[in-house]
Design a protein around this motif. Sequence first.
Motif, PDB file in Angstrom:
ATOM      1  N   ALA A 137       0.862  -1.162  -0.101  1.00 46.57           N
ATOM      2  CA  ALA A 137      -0.050   0.022  -0.118  1.00 46.57           C
ATOM      3  C   ALA A 137       0.927   1.353  -0.043  1.00 46.57           C
ATOM      4  CB  ALA A 137      -0.952  -0.080   1.183  1.00 46.57           C
ATOM      5  N   ARG A 138       1.871   1.149   0.800  1.00 45.41           N
ATOM      6  CA  ARG A 138       2.728   2.313   0.876  1.00 45.41           C
ATOM      7  C   ARG A 138       3.471   2.735  -0.526  1.00 45.41           C
ATOM      8  NH1 ARG A 138       0.803   4.872   5.057  1.00 45.41           N
ATOM      9  NH2 ARG A 138       1.763   4.637   6.976  1.00 45.41           N
ATOM     10  N   ARG A 139       3.910   1.868  -1.098  1.00 46.48           N
ATOM     11  CA  ARG A 139       4.341   2.024  -2.698  1.00 46.48           C
ATOM     12  C   ARG A 139       3.226   2.473  -3.607  1.00 46.48           C
ATOM     13  NH1 ARG A 139       8.585   2.723  -4.156  1.00 46.48           N
ATOM     14  NH2 ARG A 139       8.661   1.311  -6.036  1.00 46.48           N
ATOM     15  N   ASN A 140       2.038   2.398  -3.271  1.00 35.92           N
ATOM     16  CA  ASN A 140       0.941   3.201  -4.238  1.00 35.92           C
ATOM     17  C   ASN A 140       0.917   4.644  -3.811  1.00 35.92           C
ATOM     18  OD1 ASN A 140      -0.845   3.322  -6.017  1.00 35.92           O
ATOM     19  ND2 ASN A 140      -2.718   3.084  -4.447  1.00 35.92           N
ATOM     20  N   SER A 141       2.050   5.385  -3.977  1.00 37.45           N
ATOM     21  CA  SER A 141       2.009   6.584  -3.125  1.00 37.45           C
ATOM     22  C   SER A 141       2.138   7.558  -4.258  1.00 37.45           C
ATOM     23  CB  SER A 141       3.217   6.687  -2.456  1.00 37.45           C
ATOM     24  OG  SER A 141       4.386   6.532  -2.921  1.00 37.45           O
ATOM     25  N   VAL A 142       2.418   7.544  -5.426  1.00 40.54           N
ATOM     26  CA  VAL A 142       2.609   8.806  -6.354  1.00 40.54           C
ATOM     27  C   VAL A 142       1.286   8.719  -7.189  1.00 40.54           C
ATOM     28  CG1 VAL A 142       3.990   9.784  -8.062  1.00 40.54           C
ATOM     29  CG2 VAL A 142       5.206   8.642  -6.179  1.00 40.54           C
ATOM     30  N   ARG A 143       0.599  10.014  -7.465  1.00 39.26           N
ATOM     31  CA  ARG A 143      -0.392  10.381  -7.978  1.00 39.26           C
ATOM     32  C   ARG A 143       0.266  10.822  -9.530  1.00 39.26           C
ATOM     33  NH1 ARG A 143      -4.196  13.921  -4.147  1.00 39.26           N
ATOM     34  NH2 ARG A 143      -2.490  15.087  -4.156  1.00 39.26           N
ATOM     35  N   GLY A 144      -0.889  10.655 -10.463  1.00 36.44           N
ATOM     36  CA  GLY A 144      -0.513  11.122 -11.720  1.00 36.44           C
ATOM     37  C   GLY A 144       0.067  12.621 -11.743  1.00 36.44           C
ATOM     38  N   ASP A 145      -0.338  13.486 -11.069  1.00 40.67           N
ATOM     39  CA  ASP A 145       0.210  14.772 -10.952  1.00 40.67           C
ATOM     40  C   ASP A 145       1.396  14.952 -10.147  1.00 40.67           C
ATOM     41  OD1 ASP A 145      -0.588  14.682  -8.392  1.00 40.67           O
ATOM     42  OD2 ASP A 145      -2.183  16.281  -8.516  1.00 40.67           O
ATOM     43  N   THR A 150      -0.994   9.603   0.987  1.00 35.45           N
ATOM     44  CA  THR A 150      -0.359   9.400   2.283  1.00 35.45           C
ATOM     45  C   THR A 150      -1.342   8.583   3.335  1.00 35.45           C
ATOM     46  OG1 THR A 150      -1.598  11.514   2.763  1.00 35.45           O
ATOM     47  CG2 THR A 150       0.948  11.636   2.387  1.00 35.45           C
ATOM     48  N   LYS A 151      -2.568   8.274   2.826  1.00 32.77           N
ATOM     49  CA  LYS A 151      -3.327   7.611   3.722  1.00 32.77           C
ATOM     50  C   LYS A 151      -3.846   6.062   3.561  1.00 32.77           C
ATOM     51  CE  LYS A 151      -7.630   9.361   3.323  1.00 32.77           C
ATOM     52  NZ  LYS A 151      -8.499  10.447   3.256  1.00 32.77           N
ATOM     53  N   ILE A 152      -4.045   5.400   4.589  1.00 34.25           N
ATOM     54  CA  ILE A 152      -4.400   4.003   4.362  1.00 34.25           C
ATOM     55  C   ILE A 152      -5.865   4.020   5.333  1.00 34.25           C
ATOM     56  CG2 ILE A 152      -4.298   1.336   5.056  1.00 34.25           C
ATOM     57  CD1 ILE A 152      -1.233   2.055   4.422  1.00 34.25           C
ATOM     58  N   VAL A 153      -6.771   3.530   4.816  1.00 35.07           N
ATOM     59  CA  VAL A 153      -8.157   3.330   5.278  1.00 35.07           C
ATOM     60  C   VAL A 153      -8.468   2.047   5.662  1.00 35.07           C
ATOM     61  CG1 VAL A 153     -10.618   3.680   5.028  1.00 35.07           C
ATOM     62  CG2 VAL A 153      -9.040   5.255   4.039  1.00 35.07           C
ATOM     63  N   ALA A 154      -8.921   1.738   7.089  1.00 32.98           N
ATOM     64  CA  ALA A 154      -9.366   0.269   7.388  1.00 32.98           C
ATOM     65  C   ALA A 154     -10.601   0.518   8.069  1.00 32.98           C
ATOM     66  CB  ALA A 154      -8.390  -0.417   8.624  1.00 32.98           C
ATOM     67  N   LEU A 155     -11.169  -0.427   8.587  1.00 28.79           N
ATOM     68  CA  LEU A 155     -12.503  -0.499   9.270  1.00 28.79           C
ATOM     69  C   LEU A 155     -12.565  -0.438  10.803  1.00 28.79           C
ATOM     70  CD1 LEU A 155     -14.539  -2.551   6.810  1.00 28.79           C
ATOM     71  CD2 LEU A 155     -13.800  -0.216   6.529  1.00 28.79           C
ATOM     72  N   GLU A 156     -13.420  -0.002  11.535  1.00 31.34           N
ATOM     73  CA  GLU A 156     -13.600  -0.385  12.790  1.00 31.34           C
ATOM     74  C   GLU A 156     -13.906  -1.721  13.165  1.00 31.34           C
ATOM     75  OE1 GLU A 156     -16.433   2.672  14.434  1.00 31.34           O
ATOM     76  OE2 GLU A 156     -15.076   4.275  14.242  1.00 31.34           O
ATOM     77  N   GLY A 157     -13.375  -2.236  14.159  1.00 34.46           N
ATOM     78  CA  GLY A 157     -13.560  -3.619  14.601  1.00 34.46           C
ATOM     79  C   GLY A 157     -12.690  -4.563  13.621  1.00 34.46           C
ATOM     80  N   ALA A 158     -12.032  -4.219  13.050  1.00 36.36           N
ATOM     81  CA  ALA A 158     -10.650  -4.768  12.035  1.00 36.36           C
ATOM     82  C   ALA A 158      -9.596  -5.522  13.182  1.00 36.36           C
ATOM     83  CB  ALA A 158     -10.221  -3.973  11.258  1.00 36.36           C
ATOM     84  N   PHE A 159      -9.182  -6.693  12.605  1.00 35.22           N
ATOM     85  CA  PHE A 159      -8.117  -7.170  13.172  1.00 35.22           C
ATOM     86  C   PHE A 159      -7.278  -7.457  11.989  1.00 35.22           C
ATOM     87  CE2 PHE A 159      -5.646 -10.683  14.860  1.00 35.22           C
ATOM     88  CZ  PHE A 159      -4.952 -10.229  15.999  1.00 35.22           C
ATOM     89  N   GLU A 290       0.666  -4.613 -12.730  1.00 38.78           N
ATOM     90  CA  GLU A 290       0.883  -3.100 -12.188  1.00 38.78           C
ATOM     91  C   GLU A 290       1.185  -3.239 -10.588  1.00 38.78           C
ATOM     92  OE1 GLU A 290      -1.005   1.182 -12.018  1.00 38.78           O
ATOM     93  OE2 GLU A 290      -1.604  -0.180 -13.531  1.00 38.78           O
ATOM     94  N   ASN A 291       0.084  -4.095 -10.031  1.00 37.82           N
ATOM     95  CA  ASN A 291       0.289  -3.994  -8.649  1.00 37.82           C
ATOM     96  C   ASN A 291       1.330  -5.140  -8.096  1.00 37.82           C
ATOM     97  OD1 ASN A 291      -2.143  -2.769  -7.939  1.00 37.82           O
ATOM     98  ND2 ASN A 291      -3.372  -4.537  -8.547  1.00 37.82           N
ATOM     99  N   SER A 292       1.545  -6.148  -8.980  1.00 39.01           N
ATOM    100  CA  SER A 292       2.888  -7.193  -8.459  1.00 39.01           C
ATOM    101  C   SER A 292       4.214  -6.388  -8.565  1.00 39.01           C
ATOM    102  CB  SER A 292       2.622  -8.245  -9.444  1.00 39.01           C
ATOM    103  OG  SER A 292       1.365  -8.891  -9.316  1.00 39.01           O
ATOM    104  N   ALA A 293       4.250  -5.394  -9.369  1.00 39.71           N
ATOM    105  CA  ALA A 293       5.445  -4.616  -9.413  1.00 39.71           C
ATOM    106  C   ALA A 293       5.818  -3.586  -8.469  1.00 39.71           C
ATOM    107  CB  ALA A 293       5.728  -3.974 -10.961  1.00 39.71           C
ATOM    108  N   LEU A 294       4.917  -3.518  -7.512  1.00 38.37           N
ATOM    109  CA  LEU A 294       4.901  -2.338  -6.668  1.00 38.37           C
ATOM    110  C   LEU A 294       6.034  -2.720  -5.536  1.00 38.37           C
ATOM    111  CD1 LEU A 294       1.202  -1.571  -5.782  1.00 38.37           C
ATOM    112  CD2 LEU A 294       2.920   0.004  -6.922  1.00 38.37           C
ATOM    113  N   LEU A 295       6.347  -3.791  -5.172  1.00 36.16           N
ATOM    114  CA  LEU A 295       7.442  -4.192  -4.321  1.00 36.16           C
ATOM    115  C   LEU A 295       8.457  -4.864  -5.203  1.00 36.16           C
ATOM    116  CD1 LEU A 295       5.494  -5.671  -1.240  1.00 36.16           C
ATOM    117  CD2 LEU A 295       6.864  -3.602  -1.455  1.00 36.16           C
ATOM    118  N   SER A 296       9.637  -4.569  -5.327  1.00 30.61           N
ATOM    119  CA  SER A 296      10.648  -4.823  -6.277  1.00 30.61           C
ATOM    120  C   SER A 296      12.021  -5.556  -5.670  1.00 30.61           C
ATOM    121  CB  SER A 296      11.251  -3.831  -7.094  1.00 30.61           C
ATOM    122  OG  SER A 296      11.738  -2.522  -6.107  1.00 30.61           O
TER     123      SER A 296
END
Length: 438
Positions: A137-145, A150-159, A290-296
């Motif tokens: 998720a951290r590697r999905n950090s640069v936007r097109g512009d 900078t943010k990751i979203v998770a749910l209340e109640g999550a483990f 694309e997702n599989s290349a995020l971690l090199s």
Amino acid sequence: MSTPNTPETRPVSELVGTSTGESWLARYSNSLMGVFGTPQRVLVRGQGCHVWDADGKQYLDLLGGIAVNALGHAHPFVTSVISSQLATLGHVSNFFTSPTQVALAEKLLELAHAPAGSKVFFANSGTEANEAAFKLARRNSVRGDGTRRTKIVALEGAFHGRTMGALALTAKKAYREPFAPLPAGVVHIPFGDLDALRAEVDDTTQALFLEPIQGEAGVVPLPDGYLAEARRITRDAGALLIVDEVQTGVGRTGEWFAIGDSGVVPDAISLAKGLGGGFPIGALITFGPENSALLSAGQHGTTFGGNPVATAAALATLHAIESQGVLANVRAVGEHVRSALAKLPEVAEVRGRGLLIGFDLAGPGGDTAAVPDGANLAAAVVEAGLEAGFIVNAPGPRTIRLAPPLILTADQADTFIAALPQLVSRAAAALNSQQEDS
């Protein structure tokens, strides 16, 4: 010095000795950290859906090591494959690979119906699989512009686990607060609230993490339609959708993956628990090139992850599930158990899919007033169950969780269902006695 490399089987008792449960527990308290509290029993062997403690008492295991022992205990095919692989090649590090590692990755991609360019990373546990997902998720950090997410979203109640990255995703304050500050940038939103999801997931979001069914929260499924809308929202925002199937995957719900019938294709899925049939292994499946290349190379790693023995155990587990009609058994027995529980006056609500089941307790004969206010009825039922020879779990003060081996039979389940009213009565009586004594 000679090397003991003989083919005969030697009993473990030659190394550890034998003793009573009380003696083992005393030795435990003197030698192990207290992070798990006092163990409920000392277990020494298992067979199928049953285990035995150090004093010879038999239990029906309806927790399966918390959804781990997918094929029960001492499954003959899995144990034979593990023994054969360990006698051939046990560990090589990830400077090298092995046939079992490659074959397991290919099998998981096949079962996940992953598109071309999808990949697998192997770890040792669910929390480690989610650590890898956190880095993804951290590697999905640069936007097109050129600006950064900078943010990751998770749910209340999550483990999602207890290591630092996975703990940042986990919502329970009691787990989080002793270790603050946790990795920054994680936001928790109300479970099942689509308006909150739409408001929070935007072009600053790296990823959304969610579980199809929140096991630690009491076996709480996502509302109908939530997953599909989450996929649409994350795709529109350029955020990853990462699905934690550590507890729900590998047939637990009667399908290989809990999201299997949703039509949703995530960006990544984390797996562990039942994958090794009791042997430690975790995995992260990334979907598409694309997702599989995020971690090199060099950006993540593990010494033990994907070792020959763990991957052989997982291959054997998947083969047995596939070849022995286990998924059909999960669906049939799960439906039987949920239906039977719902008919008991002691049960207020039943949730779950397949053999991941949560139910809320009402009280003896349905009388909620028979239990002292604020009492932990579920914990008392767990203790009464142990005395009666059943292993279950209490994720909440009124909630019991079942995650038995996927080979559980309806007849075995019925012994617990028949005993449950008496277990609730005994638990309530014990709680009332404690209140009177205090």
